[in-house]
Design a protein around this motif. Sequence first.
Motif, PDB file in Angstrom:
ATOM      1  N   LEU A 233       0.905  -1.300   0.092  1.00 12.00           N
ATOM      2  CA  LEU A 233       0.136   0.045  -0.060  1.00 12.00           C
ATOM      3  C   LEU A 233       0.856   1.490  -0.097  1.00 12.00           C
ATOM      4  CD1 LEU A 233      -2.972   1.051   0.093  1.00 12.00           C
ATOM      5  CD2 LEU A 233      -2.783   0.798   2.714  1.00 12.00           C
ATOM      6  N   ARG A 234       2.072   1.272   0.878  1.00 15.65           N
ATOM      7  CA  ARG A 234       2.784   2.363   0.969  1.00 15.65           C
ATOM      8  C   ARG A 234       4.059   1.860   1.769  1.00 15.65           C
ATOM      9  NH1 ARG A 234      -1.700   3.611   3.778  1.00 15.65           N
ATOM     10  NH2 ARG A 234      -1.589   3.304   5.855  1.00 15.65           N
ATOM     11  N   HIS A 235       5.117   3.022   1.389  1.00 21.34           N
ATOM     12  CA  HIS A 235       6.324   2.833   2.331  1.00 21.34           C
ATOM     13  C   HIS A 235       6.460   3.923   3.103  1.00 21.34           C
ATOM     14  CE1 HIS A 235       7.454  -0.753   0.143  1.00 21.34           C
ATOM     15  NE2 HIS A 235       7.431   0.026  -1.086  1.00 21.34           N
ATOM     16  N   ASP A 236       6.931   3.942   4.363  1.00 24.61           N
ATOM     17  CA  ASP A 236       7.204   5.059   5.358  1.00 24.61           C
ATOM     18  C   ASP A 236       8.638   5.072   5.479  1.00 24.61           C
ATOM     19  OD1 ASP A 236       7.598   6.973   7.365  1.00 24.61           O
ATOM     20  OD2 ASP A 236       5.539   6.360   8.292  1.00 24.61           O
ATOM     21  N   PRO A 237       9.446   5.730   4.525  1.00 26.11           N
ATOM     22  CA  PRO A 237      10.894   5.747   4.803  1.00 26.11           C
ATOM     23  C   PRO A 237      11.418   6.327   6.106  1.00 26.11           C
ATOM     24  CG  PRO A 237      10.461   6.722   2.597  1.00 26.11           C
ATOM     25  CD  PRO A 237       9.072   6.514   3.469  1.00 26.11           C
ATOM     26  N   GLU A 238      10.713   7.417   6.769  1.00 26.06           N
ATOM     27  CA  GLU A 238      11.039   8.146   8.129  1.00 26.06           C
ATOM     28  C   GLU A 238      10.974   6.843   9.226  1.00 26.06           C
ATOM     29  OE1 GLU A 238       9.479  11.556  10.873  1.00 26.06           O
ATOM     30  OE2 GLU A 238       9.170  11.664   8.780  1.00 26.06           O
ATOM     31  N   LEU A 239       9.917   6.088   9.214  1.00 22.86           N
ATOM     32  CA  LEU A 239       9.890   4.981  10.156  1.00 22.86           C
ATOM     33  C   LEU A 239      10.359   3.482   9.623  1.00 22.86           C
ATOM     34  CD1 LEU A 239       6.156   5.870  11.269  1.00 22.86           C
ATOM     35  CD2 LEU A 239       8.326   6.515  12.437  1.00 22.86           C
ATOM     36  N   ALA A 240      10.621   3.391   8.329  1.00 23.58           N
ATOM     37  CA  ALA A 240      11.360   2.299   7.922  1.00 23.58           C
ATOM     38  C   ALA A 240      10.260   1.158   7.786  1.00 23.58           C
ATOM     39  CB  ALA A 240      12.600   1.971   8.466  1.00 23.58           C
ATOM     40  N   LEU A 241       9.065   1.663   7.522  1.00 25.24           N
ATOM     41  CA  LEU A 241       8.030   0.554   7.683  1.00 25.24           C
ATOM     42  C   LEU A 241       7.133   0.643   6.187  1.00 25.24           C
ATOM     43  CD1 LEU A 241       6.489   1.249  11.155  1.00 25.24           C
ATOM     44  CD2 LEU A 241       8.071  -0.727  10.365  1.00 25.24           C
ATOM     45  N   THR A 242       6.624  -0.673   5.949  1.00 25.04           N
ATOM     46  CA  THR A 242       5.832  -0.849   4.930  1.00 25.04           C
ATOM     47  C   THR A 242       4.510  -1.322   5.312  1.00 25.04           C
ATOM     48  OG1 THR A 242       7.627  -1.376   3.328  1.00 25.04           O
ATOM     49  CG2 THR A 242       5.404  -2.263   2.700  1.00 25.04           C
ATOM     50  N   SER A 243       3.190  -0.766   4.852  1.00 23.47           N
ATOM     51  CA  SER A 243       2.000  -0.874   4.869  1.00 23.47           C
ATOM     52  C   SER A 243       1.608  -1.967   3.825  1.00 23.47           C
ATOM     53  CB  SER A 243       1.210   0.138   5.260  1.00 23.47           C
ATOM     54  OG  SER A 243       1.521   1.053   6.371  1.00 23.47           O
ATOM     55  N   LEU A 244       0.856  -3.146   4.157  1.00 19.48           N
ATOM     56  CA  LEU A 244       0.443  -3.873   3.138  1.00 19.48           C
ATOM     57  C   LEU A 244      -1.203  -3.941   3.383  1.00 19.48           C
ATOM     58  CD1 LEU A 244       2.319  -6.963   3.636  1.00 19.48           C
ATOM     59  CD2 LEU A 244       2.887  -5.170   2.311  1.00 19.48           C
ATOM     60  N   LEU A 245      -2.104  -3.840   2.210  1.00 19.46           N
ATOM     61  CA  LEU A 245      -3.634  -4.121   2.419  1.00 19.46           C
ATOM     62  C   LEU A 245      -3.953  -5.560   2.101  1.00 19.46           C
ATOM     63  CD1 LEU A 245      -6.090  -2.493   2.426  1.00 19.46           C
ATOM     64  CD2 LEU A 245      -6.063  -2.232   0.035  1.00 19.46           C
ATOM     65  N   PHE A 246      -4.727  -6.041   3.030  1.00 18.27           N
ATOM     66  CA  PHE A 246      -5.142  -7.677   2.736  1.00 18.27           C
ATOM     67  C   PHE A 246      -6.623  -7.482   3.001  1.00 18.27           C
ATOM     68  CE2 PHE A 246      -4.694  -7.574   7.031  1.00 18.27           C
ATOM     69  CZ  PHE A 246      -5.488  -8.446   7.667  1.00 18.27           C
ATOM     70  N   ASP A 247      -7.261  -8.421   2.693  1.00 19.94           N
ATOM     71  CA  ASP A 247      -8.670  -8.632   2.677  1.00 19.94           C
ATOM     72  C   ASP A 247      -9.190  -7.980   4.026  1.00 19.94           C
ATOM     73  OD1 ASP A 247      -9.595  -9.722   0.157  1.00 19.94           O
ATOM     74  OD2 ASP A 247      -9.275 -11.575   1.052  1.00 19.94           O
ATOM     75  N   ASP A 248      -8.827  -8.235   5.000  1.00 18.71           N
ATOM     76  CA  ASP A 248      -9.383  -7.575   6.391  1.00 18.71           C
ATOM     77  C   ASP A 248      -8.480  -6.583   7.049  1.00 18.71           C
ATOM     78  OD1 ASP A 248     -11.469  -9.562   6.364  1.00 18.71           O
ATOM     79  OD2 ASP A 248      -9.925 -11.069   6.341  1.00 18.71           O
ATOM     80  N   GLY A 249      -7.920  -5.812   6.214  1.00 18.15           N
ATOM     81  CA  GLY A 249      -7.233  -4.723   6.990  1.00 18.15           C
ATOM     82  C   GLY A 249      -5.838  -4.450   6.460  1.00 18.15           C
ATOM     83  N   GLU A 250      -4.915  -3.618   7.394  1.00 14.92           N
ATOM     84  CA  GLU A 250      -3.594  -3.458   6.860  1.00 14.92           C
ATOM     85  C   GLU A 250      -2.612  -4.061   7.975  1.00 14.92           C
ATOM     86  OE1 GLU A 250      -2.640   0.586   6.808  1.00 14.92           O
ATOM     87  OE2 GLU A 250      -4.361   1.150   5.806  1.00 14.92           O
ATOM     88  N   LEU A 251      -1.490  -4.640   7.323  1.00 15.99           N
ATOM     89  CA  LEU A 251      -0.412  -5.070   8.063  1.00 15.99           C
ATOM     90  C   LEU A 251       0.736  -4.152   8.037  1.00 15.99           C
ATOM     91  CD1 LEU A 251      -0.584  -8.780   7.257  1.00 15.99           C
ATOM     92  CD2 LEU A 251      -0.910  -7.815   9.608  1.00 15.99           C
ATOM     93  N   ARG A 252       1.636  -3.875   8.907  1.00 15.52           N
ATOM     94  CA  ARG A 252       2.817  -2.980   9.144  1.00 15.52           C
ATOM     95  C   ARG A 252       4.063  -4.057   9.229  1.00 15.52           C
ATOM     96  NH1 ARG A 252       2.776   2.356   8.152  1.00 15.52           N
ATOM     97  NH2 ARG A 252       3.830   3.073  10.132  1.00 15.52           N
ATOM     98  N   LEU A 253       5.034  -3.898   8.639  1.00 12.45           N
ATOM     99  CA  LEU A 253       6.079  -4.684   8.814  1.00 12.45           C
ATOM    100  C   LEU A 253       7.478  -3.733   8.393  1.00 12.45           C
ATOM    101  CD1 LEU A 253       6.867  -6.610   5.708  1.00 12.45           C
ATOM    102  CD2 LEU A 253       4.561  -5.500   5.937  1.00 12.45           C
ATOM    103  N   PRO A 254       8.542  -4.085   8.717  1.00 13.21           N
ATOM    104  CA  PRO A 254       9.992  -3.459   8.328  1.00 13.21           C
ATOM    105  C   PRO A 254       9.952  -3.330   6.826  1.00 13.21           C
ATOM    106  CG  PRO A 254      10.371  -5.098  10.101  1.00 13.21           C
ATOM    107  CD  PRO A 254       9.081  -5.106   9.624  1.00 13.21           C
ATOM    108  N   MET A 255      10.429  -2.295   6.377  1.00 11.93           N
ATOM    109  CA  MET A 255      10.336  -1.812   4.944  1.00 11.93           C
ATOM    110  C   MET A 255      10.934  -3.115   4.293  1.00 11.93           C
ATOM    111  SD  MET A 255      10.854   1.538   2.853  1.00 11.93           S
ATOM    112  CE  MET A 255      10.872   2.502   4.284  1.00 11.93           C
TER     113      MET A 255
END
Length: 164
Positions: free
Chosen positions: A26-48
Amino acid sequence: MHILPADKEKLTSPPALETTVFARILRHDPELALTSLLFDDGELRLPMVNYPVGSSVIVKIDARDVSIALSRPMDVSITNRLPGTIDEIEYLTSPYVRATLSLGKTRVHSLITRESVVRLALQPGIKAWAMIKAVAISGRGVRPDRAPQPRSWPSDRSSSPETR
């Protein structure tokens, strides 16, 4: 604690259980070094991860990395908190229990102990929260999905062959 040789034979290792989630970057947040993933039931955040926005990915979540809360977790460091319902409780080799939560379309497995089942009075049908540490869903658990990417729409419809 010292484990006597006779006791070693009685010890069991936790079973390997995981959940597979199909998602899109879904998006990358370079400042926090996290990636957001969109899946059927919401979002998951993980290291970039090093995949472009819009990429389709498969995420493997180890059941040992999923905790359960009965009320909405607020003051915790765990980033991924997903509401659901306990679908199933399966007693495995003691002390292990597989609790499966339904988040909607997605079923997430959590490997917990019998003590947790008793202490939380877990049973199918009760509302609960699946909690997954962002660092537990590292790049090693994410790989590209071979599903086709959606075609982009032409930016100028008037130049398509049908309208000429």
